[in-house]
Enzyme design. Structure first.
Site, PDB file in Angstrom:
ATOM      1  N   GLU B  58       0.809  -1.226   0.000  1.00 33.94           N
ATOM      2  CA  GLU B  58       0.000   0.000   0.000  1.00 33.94           C
ATOM      3  C   GLU B  58       0.836   1.268   0.000  1.00 33.94           C
ATOM      4  O   GLU B  58       0.461   2.265  -0.618  1.00 33.94           O
ATOM      5  CB  GLU B  58      -0.961   0.017   1.195  1.00 33.94           C
ATOM      6  N   HIS B 127     -10.864  -4.426   9.849  1.00 34.85           N
ATOM      7  CA  HIS B 127     -11.518  -4.381   8.535  1.00 34.85           C
ATOM      8  C   HIS B 127     -12.862  -3.670   8.607  1.00 34.85           C
ATOM      9  O   HIS B 127     -13.724  -3.891   7.765  1.00 34.85           O
ATOM     10  CB  HIS B 127     -11.740  -5.806   7.984  1.00 34.85           C
TER      11      HIS B 127
END
Lengths: 340, 326
Positions: B58, B127
């Site tokens: 990322e 998440h």
């Protein structure tokens, strides 16, 4: 040294004309930065400066192979890359003065000098911040398919940022036309490199299959030749390369450090030793001993540069301040299509 | 008009925009197989140059989006879960949101970051975050949070065609919800809240996943003699401040429903705007319904306890109505 074997690599050397022009470029960086150092200590600059003095051969030896379509990402020590890539020093100086006529309108300052029209995507205040930006520019170049390349300059401090590993992996995986140029200048801010860095930085590139080499970063010819090989690979679709240029940061991490550091992090002898290895002195000795140019020609170059430094400084001092309310209007390029 | 699932509407927008403009490229983790379905079929149709899987990197991907956009491409970067924005946050916060200012306006960064956000599906603390308050605070990013398939498609197209970075947050797990989507080409403007339902007694401003429970609450309240107006922000940056103030001027009461954690939530910002600019319209204190300042737990019962829902919205509105002059 590790190289791909499927193509013969150029073993060119710079011509006398190229050497002379690189000499002028290196000296331009040096004299502009000396002036910026003086201006900082004279209290003329609103912010700090990180000077590139002693490292000029790296930026100039690499950028000698690039044109405006190629893109570079630089570091907080970015004035040298800006000038080496063809940026106009006068608006750069005005930028560092925080003026309206600065290359970034006075909104970026020393750590963010950029000229997108010249492929200079900007100096960067985040260590290693430019590496993935250059990787993205290399992806764009690869998609364009017109042979342009991207170069990321970063220091040995940035080699300890994880994003370098991520970016080397992607660059190798996708065979991006990207050149990683690590300027090993001996220091991560105020920490000597060997106190914070394990192993050899160039070795970090090899597991990804990147051709990696160590060059004397104070030897313009060595840098030029390593860059020639790496950029040729990138332009011909043979993927990324890694150059570690051994050099030395003659000045401090930033000019202001003498005012706040309680002790020194290096010896005067060490600095002196590197002063004797100055890349510009080395090149000028070579130019004279090889009779590529005369003392008088060097003096003429020096005078020309001094003149441009004076003109740029006068331009910067004379320039207006930006409008105080300039910043908010620069955050967005414009309303999204369809917006009210 | 046809009924389509939200994820299908996003997928259509991506197909249409990639077909329309060859400079649109899309990359991210597993975009070829498409875990959520939003990028389905793009790789087969547009090929590996324009649509490609990436490593799980990322920090590099967000920086590469900046570089590729600076290099002339319109980048769609799929970050999968919004929590992974944190892993890639440096280039979002330090480069993407600032580069235009730092270069004095030399650069445009047409980047659309796509990520699923929010709780409710036992995906647990790493998440389930709703990070739009952080993104709103950076100053240089548009933030789109669609609630309906129609707006999801229209906002995605607007984001891709825009000149600035936009973070497009899909309400996680709501991709299967369906709604009417026009057949013809359309863009949904940024900065214009949608009126989900008109009303006169109270304004319920809802964001993304909270629009549906807000609509249900309004329906229930209607049966009890309370007329609630529901506004769907659609984009948080730019925020339709005038639209919200107009509604509050009419109703005199405001409840803001937000799936973000309470402290410095989007609801806090909206409440502050109305308190500063619309205080004279208010007949009652502003109420914020948010998630407590807690990491999202795994057990469904514990998760449900934290999230605003229809009953909590109805309860908040009733407290407001009871405590204020009619």
């Amino acid at each position: 040294m590790q190289q791909n074997s499927d193509k013969a690599f150029p073993n060119r050397a710079p011509t006398n004309g190229q050497l002379l022009s690189m000499f002028e470029r290196m000296l331009t960086i040096r004299r502009f930065e000396e002036r910026l150092g003086e201006d900082f200590h004279a209290g003329k600059l609103p912010g700090g400066v990180h000077l590139y003095i002693g490292q000029e051969a790296v930026a100039v030896g690499v950028c000698a192979h690039l044109d405006d379509r190629d893109r570079i990402a630089s570091t907080h020590r970015g004035h040298g890359h800006f000038i080496a890539k063809g940026g106009d020093p006068a608006p750069m100086v005005a930028e560092i003065y925080g003026k309206r006529d600065g290359i970034c309108g006075g909104m970026g300052g020393s750590m963010h000098v950029a000229d997108v029209s010249k492929g200079i995507l900007g100096a960067n205040g985040i260590v290693a911040g430019g590496i993935p930006i250059a990787a993205g520019a290399a992806l764009a170049a690869q998609l364009d398919g017109d042979g342009r390349v991207a170069v990321c300059f970063f220091g040995d401090g940035a080699a300890n940022e994880g994003v370098l590993m991520e970016s080397m992996n992607i660059a190798a995986l996708w065979q991006l036309p990207l050149i990683f140029v690590c300027e090993h200048n001996g220091f991560s801010e105020f920490s000597p490199s060997d106190t914070v860095t394990a192993g050899k930085i160039r070795e970090r590139a090899r597991p990804f299959g990147l051709p990696a080499e160590l060059v004397d970063g104070n030897d313009i010819v060595a840098v030029w030749r390593a860059a020639d090989r790496a950029i040729d690979r990138a332009r011909t679709g043979q993927g990324p390369s890694f150059i570690e240029a051994a050099t030395y940061r003659i000045r401090g991490h930033l000019e202001a450090e003498a005012h706040f550091l309680s002790r020194s992090y290096r010896s005067e002898e060490e600095v002196e030793r590197w002063r004797r290895n100055d890349p510009i002195d080395r090149l000028s000795r070579h130019l004279l001993s090889s009779e590529i140019c005369s003392e008088a020609e060097i003096a003429a170059i020096e005078a020309r540069i001094q003149n441009s430094v004076e003109e740029a400084a006068a331009f910067a001092e004379r320039a207006d301040l930006p409008d105080a309310d300039r910043a908010p209007g620069l955050m967005f390029a414009g309303p999204a299509p369809g917006a009210a | 008009m046809a009924r389509k699932r939200l994820i299908q509407a996003i997928n259509e927008a991506l197909h249409e925009e990639m077909a329309r403009d060859p400079k649109v490229i899309l990359f991210g983790e597993d975009v070829e197989i498409s875990m959520f379905g939003d990028t389905a079929g793009l790789h087969d149709r547009f090929g590996p140059d324009r649509v490609r899987n990436t490593p799980i990197s990322e920090a590099s991907l967000t920086g590469m989006a900046v570089g590729a956009a600076a290099g002339g491409y319109r980048v769609v970067l799929h970050m999968m879960f919004a929590n992974f924005l944190y892993t890639g946050f440096d280039a979002i916060a330090n480069q993407m949101a600032k580069l235009r200012l730092m270069t004095g306006g030399q650069i445009e960064l047409p980047i659309t970051i796509v990520a699923g956000y929010g709780g409710g599906r036992s995906t647990a603390a790493q998440h389930s975050d709703t990070p739009y308050p952080l993104l709103m605070n950076l100053g240089g990013l548009n933030v789109a949070v669609p609630a309906t398939p129609r707006d999801a498609k229209g906002l995605m197209k607007t984001a891709i065609r825009g000149r600035d970075p936009t973070v497009f947050l899909e309400a996680g797990g709501r991709g299967g919800e369906s709604g009417e989507v026009p057949d013809e080409e359309y863009l949904t403007p940024f900065g214009e809240a949608a009126v989900g339902r008109e009303g006169t007694d109270v304004t319920i401003v809802a964001i993304g996943s909270m629009v549906r429970p807000a609509m249900r609450a309004a329906k229930l309240l209607d049966g009890q003699g309370i007329s609630a107006e529901v506004l769907d922000c659609r984009t948080l940056v730019p925020l339709d401040e005038d639209g919200i103030l107009r509604s509050v001027a009419k109703t005199g009461r405001l409840v803001v429903v937000d799936e973000a954690r309470d402290r410095c939530s989007a609801a806090s910002h909206i409440a502050a705007v109305v308190a500063e600019r619309g205080f004279g319209s208010l007949a009652a204190p502003i109420r914020r319904l948010t998630v407590p300042d807690t990491a999202m737990p795994y057990a469904p019962v514990a998760e449900k306890h934290l999230l605003p829902d229809r009953e909590k919205i109805v309860g908040a509105v009733k407290v407001l109505m009871a405590g204020s002059a009619p």
